[in-house]
Write an enzyme that holds these catalytic residues in place. Structure first.
Site, PDB file in Angstrom:
ATOM      1  N   HIS A 191       2.980   2.733   1.390  1.00  0.00           N
ATOM      2  CA  HIS A 191       1.442   2.713   1.153  1.00  0.00           C
ATOM      3  C   HIS A 191       0.772   3.974   0.786  1.00  0.00           C
ATOM      4  O   HIS A 191      -0.131   4.135   0.176  1.00  0.00           O
ATOM      5  CB  HIS A 191       0.996   2.142   2.565  1.00  0.00           C
ATOM      6  CG  HIS A 191      -0.454   1.548   2.433  1.00  0.00           C
ATOM      7  ND1 HIS A 191      -0.965   0.541   1.959  1.00  0.00           N
ATOM      8  CD2 HIS A 191      -1.387   2.440   3.038  1.00  0.00           C
ATOM      9  CE1 HIS A 191      -1.960   0.459   1.988  1.00  0.00           C
ATOM     10  NE2 HIS A 191      -2.657   1.498   2.847  1.00  0.00           N
TER      11      HIS A 191
ATOM     12  N   SER B  36      -6.386  -2.705  -1.642  1.00  0.00           N
ATOM     13  CA  SER B  36      -5.685  -4.050  -1.235  1.00  0.00           C
ATOM     14  C   SER B  36      -5.764  -3.900   0.438  1.00  0.00           C
ATOM     15  O   SER B  36      -5.647  -2.840   1.029  1.00  0.00           O
ATOM     16  CB  SER B  36      -4.187  -4.307  -1.473  1.00  0.00           C
ATOM     17  OG  SER B  36      -3.641  -3.175  -0.957  1.00  0.00           O
ATOM     18  N   HIS B  37      -5.993  -5.229   0.766  1.00  0.00           N
ATOM     19  CA  HIS B  37      -5.737  -5.144   2.420  1.00  0.00           C
ATOM     20  C   HIS B  37      -4.871  -6.384   2.701  1.00  0.00           C
ATOM     21  O   HIS B  37      -5.384  -7.411   3.539  1.00  0.00           O
ATOM     22  CB  HIS B  37      -6.957  -5.157   3.412  1.00  0.00           C
ATOM     23  CG  HIS B  37      -7.080  -4.297   4.516  1.00  0.00           C
ATOM     24  ND1 HIS B  37      -7.505  -4.588   5.596  1.00  0.00           N
ATOM     25  CD2 HIS B  37      -6.526  -3.056   4.414  1.00  0.00           C
ATOM     26  CE1 HIS B  37      -7.322  -3.696   6.320  1.00  0.00           C
ATOM     27  NE2 HIS B  37      -6.708  -2.594   5.556  1.00  0.00           N
TER      28      HIS B  37
ATOM     29  N   HIS C 275      -1.526  -7.445   3.364  1.00  0.00           N
ATOM     30  CA  HIS C 275      -0.735  -7.706   4.700  1.00  0.00           C
ATOM     31  C   HIS C 275      -1.600  -8.096   5.996  1.00  0.00           C
ATOM     32  O   HIS C 275      -1.221  -9.095   6.789  1.00  0.00           O
ATOM     33  CB  HIS C 275       0.196  -6.603   4.826  1.00  0.00           C
ATOM     34  CG  HIS C 275       1.153  -6.466   3.597  1.00  0.00           C
ATOM     35  ND1 HIS C 275       1.206  -5.762   2.572  1.00  0.00           N
ATOM     36  CD2 HIS C 275       2.410  -7.218   3.454  1.00  0.00           C
ATOM     37  CE1 HIS C 275       1.929  -5.861   1.550  1.00  0.00           C
ATOM     38  NE2 HIS C 275       2.969  -7.035   2.238  1.00  0.00           N
TER      39      HIS C 275
ATOM     40  N   ASP D 205     -14.224   4.852   1.769  1.00  0.00           N
ATOM     41  CA  ASP D 205     -13.825   5.884   0.672  1.00  0.00           C
ATOM     42  C   ASP D 205     -14.840   6.166  -0.305  1.00  0.00           C
ATOM     43  O   ASP D 205     -15.095   7.331  -0.782  1.00  0.00           O
ATOM     44  CB  ASP D 205     -12.847   4.963  -0.206  1.00  0.00           C
ATOM     45  CG  ASP D 205     -11.559   5.105   0.295  1.00  0.00           C
ATOM     46  OD1 ASP D 205     -10.982   6.213   0.904  1.00  0.00           O
ATOM     47  OD2 ASP D 205     -10.645   4.206  -0.196  1.00  0.00           O
TER      48      ASP D 205
ATOM     49  N   GLN E  82      -6.159  -3.942  13.415  1.00  0.00           N
ATOM     50  CA  GLN E  82      -7.233  -3.510  13.863  1.00  0.00           C
ATOM     51  C   GLN E  82      -8.424  -4.321  13.881  1.00  0.00           C
ATOM     52  O   GLN E  82      -8.520  -5.259  13.087  1.00  0.00           O
ATOM     53  CB  GLN E  82      -7.501  -1.970  12.866  1.00  0.00           C
ATOM     54  CG  GLN E  82      -6.547  -1.141  12.671  1.00  0.00           C
ATOM     55  CD  GLN E  82      -5.853  -1.577  11.316  1.00  0.00           C
ATOM     56  OE1 GLN E  82      -5.307  -2.675  11.202  1.00  0.00           O
ATOM     57  NE2 GLN E  82      -5.742  -0.649  10.390  1.00  0.00           N
TER      58      GLN E  82
ATOM     59  N   ASP F  22     -12.072  10.120   5.024  1.00  0.00           N
ATOM     60  CA  ASP F  22     -12.266   9.061   5.868  1.00  0.00           C
ATOM     61  C   ASP F  22     -10.844   8.912   6.440  1.00  0.00           C
ATOM     62  O   ASP F  22      -9.619   9.441   6.183  1.00  0.00           O
ATOM     63  CB  ASP F  22     -12.792   7.640   4.966  1.00  0.00           C
ATOM     64  CG  ASP F  22     -11.505   7.403   4.059  1.00  0.00           C
ATOM     65  OD1 ASP F  22     -11.233   7.943   3.343  1.00  0.00           O
ATOM     66  OD2 ASP F  22     -11.376   5.999   4.555  1.00  0.00           O
TER      67      ASP F  22
ATOM     68  N   GLU G   8      -4.737   3.814  13.685  1.00  0.00           N
ATOM     69  CA  GLU G   8      -5.618   3.423  12.542  1.00  0.00           C
ATOM     70  C   GLU G   8      -6.967   2.934  12.901  1.00  0.00           C
ATOM     71  O   GLU G   8      -7.304   1.785  12.478  1.00  0.00           O
ATOM     72  CB  GLU G   8      -4.756   2.427  11.640  1.00  0.00           C
ATOM     73  CG  GLU G   8      -3.621   3.122  10.970  1.00  0.00           C
ATOM     74  CD  GLU G   8      -2.874   2.441   9.941  1.00  0.00           C
ATOM     75  OE1 GLU G   8      -3.362   1.136   9.400  1.00  0.00           O
ATOM     76  OE2 GLU G   8      -1.822   2.813   9.244  1.00  0.00           O
TER      77      GLU G   8
ATOM     78  N   ASP H 255      -8.060   0.252 -10.384  1.00  0.00           N
ATOM     79  CA  ASP H 255      -7.270  -1.066 -10.564  1.00  0.00           C
ATOM     80  C   ASP H 255      -6.548  -1.145  -9.046  1.00  0.00           C
ATOM     81  O   ASP H 255      -6.452  -0.442  -8.193  1.00  0.00           O
ATOM     82  CB  ASP H 255      -5.855  -0.732 -11.397  1.00  0.00           C
ATOM     83  CG  ASP H 255      -5.181   0.462 -11.305  1.00  0.00           C
ATOM     84  OD1 ASP H 255      -5.252   0.913 -10.263  1.00  0.00           O
ATOM     85  OD2 ASP H 255      -4.978   0.945 -12.496  1.00  0.00           O
TER      86      ASP H 255
END
Lengths: 90, 752
Positions: B58, B106-107, B109, B129, B253, B281, B325, B513
């Site tokens: 990742h 992407s988030h 999972h 970001d 989280q 961040d 995290e 992308d």
């Protein structure tokens, strides 16, 4: 009829924004000396029929699959005795 | 209290034989050996924690890096690009002194494990970001993909994801202006929750993630650090889900959007007063990532005292603090004399801020805990010099058979009645149906600058109130096309997003992308990835729209079954005056409907083949990027010069889908005539790319035709806006009421 209490709390490592909001409000309202607040949910289940192991197992199952989101929450199941109920009512 | 001695650098050097849990932390044997080689000794526990999260798929892009280089190598010359790949997000010049930053991530999972919080923190992460670049976030978009619409687990995942996006975004006060919702059984165990955000700033406000200037202070601000999501990046996003191992699911989280809102305002105020030298961040890999990236992008080293990190849980170990995290945290580098003012601003916004270290003139990242040095590394080896894999890739053996299974040979409707039934079935199928039930849970108009939002072709935001300058964004991706041919599929995603931006009247400028694929350890998946990246890079070069950044999400698979390769492409465009935008809805009866572009018999991967035949095979539509560019120029000119009053891009579902949407949104019907040389079925359902329908006022017809003729763009008059039905002359008519019922009741019936 027996009462079973299911307490659901966010797991200790999970952020609890509600609890934090309460904690931040306390000193503003003049309540000092509270270092942390965590907020949870309490379910009181009135159970029909005898409260045997099978009934408790069913309640644990429903707590695990429905009342609590076990990805982020823990739960405890406890039977509330008649005496405790009376005590709590005082 | 702790019985084992603190694992300091000295301790590690003195005890070379201590076994560390590198495998449990996701490192491979050779990767661990490389760490030992870099350090010249075994790593401490804290160093191991940092390397393991930062070298995870990742964070390190170790499987994808060799392919992603093409985005740099093939980058087109663009005057608009102010900041390119490698920063928190790319920045594009949109004129009048404004710059726009945007990115998609992407988030996936986390959103499968815990849909609400997973999706919510996805929005939070992408917004940070944007702030980290110095911009004020102005809008978010969410391309989503779920399993079959009627699968019971979709009913668990989708409402949670939608509520999470809505809850977090609405609390932040950010309009949600675009995205997609796609259903396909390939996403059953791996929903794709991608999140994009746009931010606006003045050119001089751009900030970068670097720590320079010895003596400058490192300030951690935002939420306290807790034990949430430890190792989320390395474990969650880098391994295949396996039901047999529930212990692999770490705590996800929980986000706090109100804290994030404070973080936005606090950060922007600090920027305004020019208090910040560098900023980062804290997302995946938390402090490990922020400290190593800031230090390695700057000129010197960095010294951090971990004891100074504000904790939510005092029992956390230093390794856990480095890997946590916890959401809503940022790290800033501030000159010593400005620290007081910076902390003052944080206090004003009720944001906890602590100096945790400083920039040094060395080149090491040193981290201390209880007086002992527990990390002493070259930050570049953590952040940038991770392992790079040339994963083997091979065209899957089934690809030929899949492409040979030609969708053009599927049985077609043989009567007008059958054609009509299939139209109703198509517009009411979950993928083609109205997503209003989902998108109306998001706030579209907060902040008052939203010009267009779903279901328009692209979302549009006004940037400057006096001039009317605006930006548009569209996100598109079609996993079915990409499965049939990843190279073409990626270009089709690019072409569609590009076209969608142009359809609303904006000039496409740049690309971000989010590449969602299965396991890179599968050569077939790696081939899909390599082909898609090549296709996208070639396409961006030809269209002149550079890739400014993005995200790769691998391991989207359950067991052996990978998702369709799903490159999601976001295109950002600019429009001089948002008052000149073109909407989808038909505006006025009597206006002439023109079909722009060429229609061929192209049904491979089409919505029709899925809805009517549950079929996926053949080849996706051809791509002609020069045609896309010409079509875009015509759409933009026509919009600017007032020659068209509405326009809609043609993509999945073909012309009939577009006409039905324009008709329902405008509350006005259409009478269509099948043009010469086409049969009714191909006319209605073909998914040939490079096409759009436009509604031309009669007074503009000559001028519009002259323009298309002069530029060589095929423009065919196919009908007129009229009545309260969609009528195909000589075939059938469907009233708007029938169409509305079919189109708008599907999703609530399945999910509400």
């Amino acid at each position: 009829m027996a009462r079973v209490v299911v307490d659901v709390m966010l797991k200790p490592e999970i952020l609890d924004p509600q609890g934090q909001a309460v904690q931040r409000a306390l000193p503003r309202l003049g309540f000092h000396g509270i270092s942390d607040v965590r907020q949870g949910k309490r379910f009181e289940l009135e159970v029909d029929g005898p409260l045997d192991e099978a009934a408790l197992a069913r309640i644990r199952d429903l707590a695990e699959s429905f009342l609590a989101n076990t990805v982020i929450e823990d739960f405890t199941v406890k039977v509330e005795e008649a005496a405790e109920v009376a005590e709590a009512a005082k | 209290m702790s019985r084992t001695p603190l694992d300091t650098v000295e301790h590690a050097a003195a005890t070379p034989d201590v076994e560390l849990p590198w495998a449990e932390l996701g490192l491979k044997k050779d990767e661990y050996e490389r760490v030992v080689e870099i350090l010249g000794r075994r790593p401490t526990g804290a160093e191991l924690a940092m390397y393991s999260v930062m070298w995870s798929e990742h964070c390190s892009y170790k499987s994808s890096k060799v392919h992603l280089r093409q985005f740099g190598e093939k980058a087109p010359q663009s005057d608009a690009l102010l900041v390119g790949i490698g920063e928190n997000a790319g920045v594009v010049d949109v004129g009048q002194g404004y710059a726009v930053t945007f990115k998609v991530e992407s988030h996936n999972h986390p959103s499968y494990v815990e849909p609400y919080q997973g999706a919510a923190t996805g929005v939070g992460g992408i917004v940070r970001d944007i702030i980290a670049m110095g911009a004020r976030p102005v809008a978010v978009v969410d391309p989503l993909r779920f399993g079959a619409a009627d699968h019971p687990d979709t009913k668990r995942v989708l409402p949670g994801v939608v509520a999470g996006i809505g809850g977090y975004g609405n609390c932040l006060g950010l309009p949600n202006i675009g995205g997609e919702v796609v259903f396909d059984s390939c996403y059953q165990g791996n929903p794709l929750v991608n999140a994009g955000a746009i931010g606006v700033m003045r050119h001089e406000d751009i900030h970068l993630a670097k720590a320079s200037g010895a003596g400058n202070k490192v300030v951690l601000y935002g939420a306290r650090t807790g034990g949430d999501g430890i190792g989320g990046a390395s474990i969650l996003a880098s391994e295949t889900f396996d039901d047999a191992k529930p212990s692999k699911r770490p705590a996800v989280q929980v986000g706090d959007p109100f804290q994030e809102k404070l973080l936005i305002e606090c950060t922007l105020e600090a920027f305004r007063e020019k208090l910040v030298v560098g900023i980062q961040d804290l997302g995946a890999a938390g402090l490990s990532c922020a400290t190593s990236e800031l230090a390695s992008n700057g000129s010197g080293g960095m010294r951090v005292t971990l004891d100074d990190v504000p904790l939510r849980d005092s029992t956390l170990s230093p390794e856990e603090i480095l890997m946590s995290e916890s959401q809503e945290r940022m790290c800033a580098v501030v000159e010593p004399e400005k620290v007081d003012r910076f902390l003052e601003i944080c206090e004003k916004w009720d944001v906890i801020a602590t100096v945790i270290g400083e920039v040094t003139d060395g080149d090491r990242l040193e981290i201390y805990w209880h007086g002992g040095k527990i990390v002493d590394v070259d930050p570049r080896t953590v952040a940038h010099e991770g392992p790079v894999y040339e994963r083997p890739y091979a065209r899957p053996h089934w690809q030929d058979a899949l492409q040979a299974d030609d969708a053009n040979k599927l049985p077609r409707p043989t009567s007008s009645d059958e054609l009509k039934d299939q139209v109703l079935k198509l517009v009411g199928s979950p993928n083609q149906a109205s997503k209003k039930w989902i998108t109306q849970q998001y706030d579209h108009f907060v902040q008052g600058n939203t010009v267009l939002a779903q279901p328009e072709d692209s979302g549009m935001i006004r940037v400057d109130e006096s001039s009317g300058l605006g930006v548009a964004i569209a996100t598109d991706g079609n996993g079915r096309y990409a499965k049939l041919d990843p190279y073409t599929g990626a270009q089709l995603a690019l072409a569609e997003a590009y076209r969608n931006v142009a359809t609303t009247g904006a000039k496409p400028l740049a690309v971000s992308d989010c590449l969602n694929f299965g396991s890179p350890e599968d050569p077939a998946v790696m081939w899909q990835f390599a082909e898609a990246v090549r296709g996208l890079a070639d396409g961006c070069l030809q269209l002149g729209t550079p890739v400014t950044g993005g995200n790769v999400s691998l391991y989207n698979q359950t067991g052996e079954a990978a998702i369709h390769p799903t490159p999601v492409v976001a295109v950002l465009g600019v429009i001089d005056d948002v008052a000149r935008r073109t909407p989808v809805a038909f505006q006025e009866e009597g206006q002439l409907i023109y079909l722009l572009g060429d229609t061929r018999e192209e049904f491979g991967g089409s919505a029709w083949s899925q809805v009517v035949h549950d079929h996926l095979g053949g080849l996706p539509p051809q791509v002609d990027l020069e045609r896309e560019r010409l079509l875009a120029e015509i759409l933009i000119s026509a919009s600017r010069d007032g020659m068209i009053d509405s326009a809609h891009d043609l993509s999945d579902g073909g012309l009939v889908q577009a006409v039905v949407e324009s008709a329902l949104l405008g509350g006005k019907g259409a009478r269509l005539v099948v043009p010469d040389g086409l049969d009714a079925f191909t006319f209605l359902f073909s998914e040939s790319a490079g096409r759009a329908i436009v509604a031309v006022p009669r007074s503009e017809e000559v001028r519009f035709n002259d323009m298309c003729g002069a530029r060589g763009l095929p423009a065919t008059r196919v009908g007129v806006v009229d009545g309260d039905a969609v009528e195909i002359q000589g075939e059938f008519a469907l009233t708007l009421e029938e169409l509305r019922t079919a189109h708008e009741e599907t999703i609530p019936a399945l999910l509400a």
